[in-house]
Design a protein around this motif. Structure first.
Motif, mmCIF file in Angstrom:
data_model
loop_
_atom_site.group_PDB
_atom_site.id
_atom_site.type_symbol
_atom_site.label_atom_id
_atom_site.label_comp_id
_atom_site.label_asym_id
_atom_site.label_seq_id
_atom_site.Cartn_x
_atom_site.Cartn_y
_atom_site.Cartn_z
ATOM 1 N N GLN A 237 0.837 -1.203 0.000
ATOM 2 C CA GLN A 237 0.000 0.000 0.000
ATOM 3 C C GLN A 237 0.871 1.253 0.000
ATOM 4 O OE1 GLN A 237 -3.473 -0.022 -0.074
ATOM 5 N NE2 GLN A 237 -3.341 2.182 -0.394
ATOM 6 N N ARG A 238 1.907 1.266 0.835
ATOM 7 C CA ARG A 238 2.813 2.422 0.866
ATOM 8 C C ARG A 238 3.553 2.571 -0.454
ATOM 9 N NH1 ARG A 238 4.004 0.402 6.081
ATOM 10 N NH2 ARG A 238 5.925 -0.531 5.263
ATOM 11 N N SER A 239 3.968 1.436 -1.009
ATOM 12 C CA SER A 239 4.682 1.482 -2.285
ATOM 13 C C SER A 239 3.790 2.031 -3.387
ATOM 14 C CB SER A 239 5.179 0.080 -2.655
ATOM 15 O OG SER A 239 5.789 0.083 -3.931
ATOM 16 N N PHE A 240 2.522 1.622 -3.384
ATOM 17 C CA PHE A 240 1.602 2.082 -4.424
ATOM 18 C C PHE A 240 1.295 3.569 -4.276
ATOM 19 C CE2 PHE A 240 -2.709 2.728 -6.111
ATOM 20 C CZ PHE A 240 -2.522 2.289 -7.411
ATOM 21 N N GLU A 241 1.202 4.025 -3.047
ATOM 22 C CA GLU A 241 0.875 5.430 -2.808
ATOM 23 C C GLU A 241 2.085 6.347 -2.958
ATOM 24 O OE1 GLU A 241 -0.803 5.414 1.069
ATOM 25 O OE2 GLU A 241 -2.735 4.561 0.430
ATOM 26 N N THR A 242 3.282 5.776 -2.933
ATOM 27 C CA THR A 242 4.493 6.588 -3.070
ATOM 28 C C THR A 242 4.755 6.897 -4.540
ATOM 29 O OG1 THR A 242 5.464 5.571 -1.108
ATOM 30 C CG2 THR A 242 6.966 6.718 -2.601
ATOM 31 N N GLU A 243 4.997 8.147 -4.849
ATOM 32 C CA GLU A 243 5.274 8.546 -6.229
ATOM 33 C C GLU A 243 6.616 7.986 -6.675
ATOM 34 O OE1 GLU A 243 5.556 12.647 -8.928
ATOM 35 O OE2 GLU A 243 5.340 12.726 -6.749
ATOM 36 N N LEU A 244 6.649 7.478 -7.892
ATOM 37 C CA LEU A 244 7.896 6.939 -8.420
ATOM 38 C C LEU A 244 8.929 8.052 -8.565
ATOM 39 C CD1 LEU A 244 6.758 4.465 -11.226
ATOM 40 C CD2 LEU A 244 7.705 3.908 -8.995
ATOM 41 N N PRO A 245 10.188 7.770 -8.264
ATOM 42 C CA PRO A 245 11.226 8.798 -8.418
ATOM 43 C C PRO A 245 11.406 9.173 -9.880
ATOM 44 C CG PRO A 245 12.209 6.655 -7.966
ATOM 45 C CD PRO A 245 10.735 6.493 -7.771
ATOM 46 N N LYS A 246 11.627 10.436 -10.113
ATOM 47 C CA LYS A 246 11.811 10.930 -11.475
ATOM 48 C C LYS A 246 13.301 11.021 -11.796
ATOM 49 C CE LYS A 246 7.523 13.609 -11.306
ATOM 50 N NZ LYS A 246 6.779 12.586 -12.064
ATOM 51 N N ALA A 247 13.583 11.126 -13.075
ATOM 52 C CA ALA A 247 14.971 11.206 -13.526
ATOM 53 C C ALA A 247 15.631 12.465 -12.970
ATOM 54 C CB ALA A 247 15.027 11.210 -15.051
ATOM 55 N N TYR A 248 16.903 12.322 -12.591
ATOM 56 C CA TYR A 248 17.673 13.465 -12.115
ATOM 57 C C TYR A 248 18.230 14.210 -13.325
ATOM 58 C CZ TYR A 248 17.591 10.683 -7.819
ATOM 59 O OH TYR A 248 17.201 9.939 -6.738
ATOM 60 N N VAL A 249 17.783 15.431 -13.519
ATOM 61 C CA VAL A 249 18.224 16.217 -14.673
ATOM 62 C C VAL A 249 19.525 16.924 -14.319
ATOM 63 C CG1 VAL A 249 17.643 18.048 -16.293
ATOM 64 C CG2 VAL A 249 15.846 16.533 -15.422
ATOM 65 N N ILE A 250 20.591 16.531 -14.995
ATOM 66 C CA ILE A 250 21.886 17.179 -14.781
ATOM 67 C C ILE A 250 21.965 18.473 -15.573
ATOM 68 C CG2 ILE A 250 24.389 16.870 -14.910
ATOM 69 C CD1 ILE A 250 23.874 13.868 -15.045
ATOM 70 N N SER A 251 21.505 18.395 -16.806
ATOM 71 C CA SER A 251 21.585 19.552 -17.699
ATOM 72 C C SER A 251 20.371 19.552 -18.614
ATOM 73 C CB SER A 251 22.877 19.508 -18.520
ATOM 74 O OG SER A 251 22.922 20.558 -19.463
ATOM 75 N N SER A 252 19.571 20.600 -18.515
ATOM 76 C CA SER A 252 18.430 20.741 -19.419
ATOM 77 C C SER A 252 18.901 21.284 -20.767
ATOM 78 C CB SER A 252 17.383 21.684 -18.817
ATOM 79 O OG SER A 252 16.853 21.150 -17.625
ATOM 80 N N ALA A 253 18.194 20.900 -21.803
ATOM 81 C CA ALA A 253 18.555 21.355 -23.149
ATOM 82 C C ALA A 253 18.183 22.823 -23.326
ATOM 83 C CB ALA A 253 17.847 20.503 -24.195
ATOM 84 N N ILE A 254 19.063 23.548 -23.984
ATOM 85 C CA ILE A 254 18.804 24.943 -24.338
ATOM 86 C C ILE A 254 19.059 25.100 -25.832
ATOM 87 C CG2 ILE A 254 19.368 25.869 -22.062
ATOM 88 C CD1 ILE A 254 22.124 26.578 -23.119
ATOM 89 N N PRO A 255 18.385 26.046 -26.481
ATOM 90 C CA PRO A 255 18.590 26.222 -27.928
ATOM 91 C C PRO A 255 20.028 26.601 -28.251
ATOM 92 C CG PRO A 255 16.600 27.353 -27.194
ATOM 93 C CD PRO A 255 17.323 26.924 -25.956
ATOM 94 N N ASP A 256 20.598 25.918 -29.221
ATOM 95 C CA ASP A 256 21.948 26.207 -29.704
ATOM 96 C C ASP A 256 21.819 26.662 -31.155
ATOM 97 O OD1 ASP A 256 24.583 26.408 -30.331
ATOM 98 O OD2 ASP A 256 25.122 24.340 -29.834
ATOM 99 N N TYR A 257 22.149 27.918 -31.399
ATOM 100 C CA TYR A 257 21.940 28.497 -32.723
ATOM 101 C C TYR A 257 23.153 28.327 -33.634
ATOM 102 C CZ TYR A 257 17.732 30.486 -30.734
ATOM 103 O OH TYR A 257 16.495 30.633 -30.139
ATOM 104 N N GLU A 258 24.105 27.512 -33.213
ATOM 105 C CA GLU A 258 25.239 27.165 -34.071
ATOM 106 C C GLU A 258 24.929 25.823 -34.729
ATOM 107 O OE1 GLU A 258 28.788 27.752 -36.000
ATOM 108 O OE2 GLU A 258 27.781 29.123 -34.611
ATOM 109 N N PRO A 259 24.720 25.783 -36.037
ATOM 110 C CA PRO A 259 24.313 24.527 -36.681
ATOM 111 C C PRO A 259 25.418 23.473 -36.623
ATOM 112 C CG PRO A 259 24.798 26.190 -38.337
ATOM 113 C CD PRO A 259 24.850 26.888 -37.013
ATOM 114 N N VAL A 260 24.996 22.233 -36.495
ATOM 115 C CA VAL A 260 25.940 21.117 -36.520
ATOM 116 C C VAL A 260 26.069 20.538 -37.924
ATOM 117 C CG1 VAL A 260 25.542 20.526 -34.111
ATOM 118 C CG2 VAL A 260 24.111 19.490 -35.876
ATOM 119 N N SER A 261 25.151 20.906 -38.799
ATOM 120 C CA SER A 261 25.183 20.432 -40.183
ATOM 121 C C SER A 261 24.392 21.412 -41.047
ATOM 122 C CB SER A 261 24.571 19.029 -40.268
ATOM 123 O OG SER A 261 24.493 18.592 -41.598
ATOM 124 N N PRO A 262 24.864 21.678 -42.280
ATOM 125 C CA PRO A 262 26.134 21.206 -42.842
ATOM 126 C C PRO A 262 27.319 22.016 -42.309
ATOM 127 C CG PRO A 262 25.024 22.617 -44.408
ATOM 128 C CD PRO A 262 24.089 22.486 -43.240
#
Length: 292
Positions: free
Chosen positions: A233-258
């Motif tokens: 019951q405790r396990s079911f009511e406990t929210e599952l742990p979420k991923a630990y975000v080390i670095s969120s993505a930000i827009p990079d305006y330098e193209p990688v291709s071509p």
């Protein structure tokens, strides 16, 4: 006799002029062809996460800050690369319109999935984290999609495990109810034996003693199943742990291709190599014709 030495420098100078002109034309042509007028630039954004432990008991042992094992990391990556994930991204970012694919046409849906899979690169790093890279012609959308993959991964994982967690809870409840019914029936039997009028005969006393022994064992079993039910019951009511975000993505305006500069340098090198081969062949032909 005097004209031959002067004609060779003139010929070399003319040849160098042609080489320089050709090199400029090739470089400019390659640079222009790989420009945004002909080729849409591709931008890349990256998110980095650590996959958490999913098992509640392990979370408690490590005070809620445990990282997942290699097996659990691989399972999480499978979720991030799943069809459920791609369908969620397609719906959230209207990728059918963005990629110009009509999913009503035969093979349209599978083609859209292949393109999206080619635009996302998910891998486990040497440090145990997970890298999520998204390529797109829109740098802002690339960053949003990379962050959305992290968010949707948590939601999909929770939905997938919900049925199993609910099933485990229901099974624990069934075991407890079954044992509780057995204990209640046993109590009735004991009451029926000990509640007889008059003194108990020896056989009846022995039977009552056996029932009391069984009753004690059944109570212990019932207590164990109750503890198991409470844990589930405790396990079911406990929210599952979420991923630990080390670095969120930000827009990079330098193209990688071509990579326009790299393409220009490669084209220049190939051009000079071919010209060198042609010059050597022409000199050899000229020497042979002179000897003849």
């Amino acid at each position: 006799m005097n004209t031959e030495p002067s004609s060779r420098p003139q010929l070399s100078g003319k040849l160098l002029g042609w080489l320089a002109s050709g090199l400029c034309v090739v470089c400019l042509a390659v640079y222009a062809v790989n420009g945004p007028w002909f080729v849409k630039p591709i931008y890349q954004s990256e998110s980095l996460i650590f996959v958490p432990l999913t098992i509640l008991s392990k979370q408690i042992e490590q005070q809620g800050i445990g990282f997942a094992s290699d097996r659990e990391i691989d399972a999480h990556i499978q979720i991030l690369e799943s069809g459920l994930m791609r369908d969620s991204l397609i719906q959230r970012f209207s990728l059918t319109k963005a990629y110009g694919i009509d999913t009503k046409n035969p093979g349209g849906q599978s083609r859209l999935h292949r393109i999206l899979a080619a635009h996302t690169k998910i891998r486990k790093t040497q440090f145990g984290s997970v890298s999520i890279r998204v390529d797109d012609t829109d740098p802002a959308r690339a960053a949003l999609m990379a962050n959305a993959i992290v968010e949707l991964g948590n939601l999909i994982k929770e939905d997938l495990l919900l049925a199993n967690r609910k099933g485990a809870l229901d099974y624990a409840q069934t075991l407890y109810d079954s044992k509780a019914a057995d204990v209640a029936n046993l109590e009735q039997r004991i009451d029926s034996v000990t509640g007889l009028p008059g003194g108990l005969e020896a056989a009846t006393r022995n039977r009552a003693a056996k029932l009391q022994t069984i009753y004690g064992t059944e109570l212990q079993e019932l207590a164990g199943r109750k503890n198991h039910l409470e844990r589930e019951q405790r396990s079911f009511e406990t929210e599952l742990p979420k991923a630990y975000v080390i670095s969120s993505a930000i827009p990079d305006y330098e193209p990688v291709s071509p990579r326009r500069l790299l393409m220009v340098l490669a084209a220049a090198a190939i051009y000079l190599f071919l010209m060198a081969v042609i010059i050597i062949i022409m000199r050899d032909v000229r020497l042979i014709s002179t000897k003849d």
